[in-house]
Design an enzyme around this catalytic site. Structure first.
Site, short mmCIF file in Angstrom:
data_model
loop_
_atom_site.label_atom_id
_atom_site.label_comp_id
_atom_site.label_asym_id
_atom_site.label_seq_id
_atom_site.Cartn_x
_atom_site.Cartn_y
_atom_site.Cartn_z
N LYS A 9 -43.12 1.35 -14.68
CA LYS A 9 -43.77 2.50 -14.04
C LYS A 9 -45.27 2.24 -13.89
O LYS A 9 -45.88 1.45 -14.62
CB LYS A 9 -43.54 3.78 -14.86
CG LYS A 9 -44.04 3.74 -16.31
CD LYS A 9 -45.51 4.07 -16.48
CE LYS A 9 -45.95 4.03 -17.94
NZ LYS A 9 -47.40 4.24 -18.11
N GLY A 91 -48.96 -1.05 -20.57
CA GLY A 91 -49.10 0.21 -19.85
C GLY A 91 -48.09 0.39 -18.73
O GLY A 91 -48.23 1.28 -17.90
N GLY A 94 -42.45 -0.54 -20.28
CA GLY A 94 -41.28 -1.39 -20.47
C GLY A 94 -40.35 -0.92 -21.56
O GLY A 94 -39.12 -0.94 -21.40
N GLY A 95 -40.91 -0.50 -22.69
CA GLY A 95 -40.09 -0.01 -23.80
C GLY A 95 -39.32 1.24 -23.41
O GLY A 95 -38.11 1.36 -23.70
N SER A 96 -39.99 2.16 -22.75
CA SER A 96 -39.33 3.40 -22.32
C SER A 96 -38.25 3.11 -21.28
O SER A 96 -37.18 3.72 -21.29
CB SER A 96 -40.36 4.36 -21.73
OG SER A 96 -41.30 4.75 -22.70
N ASP A 129 -42.40 8.73 -22.16
CA ASP A 129 -42.16 8.25 -20.79
C ASP A 129 -40.68 8.05 -20.49
O ASP A 129 -40.31 7.73 -19.36
CB ASP A 129 -42.88 6.92 -20.55
CG ASP A 129 -44.39 7.08 -20.42
OD1 ASP A 129 -44.84 8.19 -20.08
OD2 ASP A 129 -45.11 6.09 -20.66
#
Length: 273
Positions: A9, A91, A94-96, A129
């Site tokens: 994102k 930022g 990626g984790g979300s 996110d």
């Protein structure tokens, strides 16, 4: 085998409204999913295991899988394979995105047939996110990330992402951020966006975490200064460290020549459609 793409994102605008009593912050953001993505595959297995092309400490994918398994009393296991392409601590969410893809993938693999509101509840319990990444649509996101108003995608050709390979801790940035919210400023910006006045929007867009991130990670100051010289439209996404430049047809060639000379990772991508 189930295959899910976990899309990164970009925060086209980000403002921090206030710090909440639960330790989180209320935010106002305009966000878009982009074509840069990780790939997750899900296969039947007796146990719950994760294989990845890179090593990730305290991986949120397994945490999400265990939550789903315990919440819906699943007796099956799963082999999850992660092909990671989104830089970590950059930022880009990626984790979300990986968590959201895990919820979607296991919902299919385990034949849970969960409705979207059930997946949303799980997503919200796992991050701010993650709800946005579950839907993968351009949106105005506010509150703790628990309120979403879907909007149109901006009419630009693509984005250049510039990543200096500096790992940023979102927690550390928010711990040091001093809230100075201007409600009218963000509302004016949002009005430009929904009226499709994109050149004006990108000129006036802002990320209030930029200064705080630079204070916590001083090495980013030189990076952002260098990128800003290439384009006045350059902005940082999220809590950093990736910056992006929106590309309109009229500025593409000039910016492309300058970007080639940067000593950072550069990715050309577009809004996910």
């Amino acid at each position: 085998m189930i295959v899910e793409k976990a899309y990164a994102k970009l925060n086209l605008a980000l403002d921090v409204v206030r710090k909440r009593q639960d330790g989180y912050h209320d935010l106002k953001m305009i966000m878009v999913p982009i074509e840069l993505h990780d790939v997750l595959t899900f296969e039947d297995h007796d146990e719950l295991i994760l294989e990845s092309n890179i090593e990730i400490d305290d991986n949120a994918i397994i945490k999400a899988a265990h939550l789903m398994k315990s919440t819906y009393h699943v007796e099956k296991g799963a082999k999850i394979t992660l092909d990671k392409h989104i830089p970590i601590g950059a930022g880009l969410g990626g984790g979300s995105a990986d968590i959201a893809a895990t919820l979607r993938g296991l919902n299919q693999l385990w034949d849970l047939n969960l409705e979207i509101d059930q997946l949303e509840k799980l997503a919200l319990s796992l991050g701010s996110d993650t709800l946005f990444c579950l839907h993968n649509k351009p949106a105005y996101v506010y509150g703790r990330g628990d309120h979403i108003l879907f909007v149109q995608a901006p009419s630009i050709t693509h984005f250049y992402l510039i990543n200096p390979d500096i790992h940023v801790s979102t927690k550390a940035v928010f711990e040091h951020h001093e809230v100075k919210h201007d409600d009218k400023k963000f509302n004016r910006l949002f009005t430009l966006y929904i009226n499709e006045l994109y050149p004006s929007f990108f000129k006036k867009s802002y990320n209030v975490l930029t200064e705080t991130t630079i204070n916590v990670y001083p090495e980013l100051k030189r990076v952002i200064k260098t990128i800003s010289k290439i384009s006045s439209l350059a902005r940082m996404t999220g809590s950093g460290s990736t910056c992006y430049i929106p590309i309109f047809k009229q500025n593409e060639r000039k910016i492309a020549r300058k970007i080639e000379k940067l000593p950072f990772l550069v990715v050309k991508t577009s809004v996910k459609h």
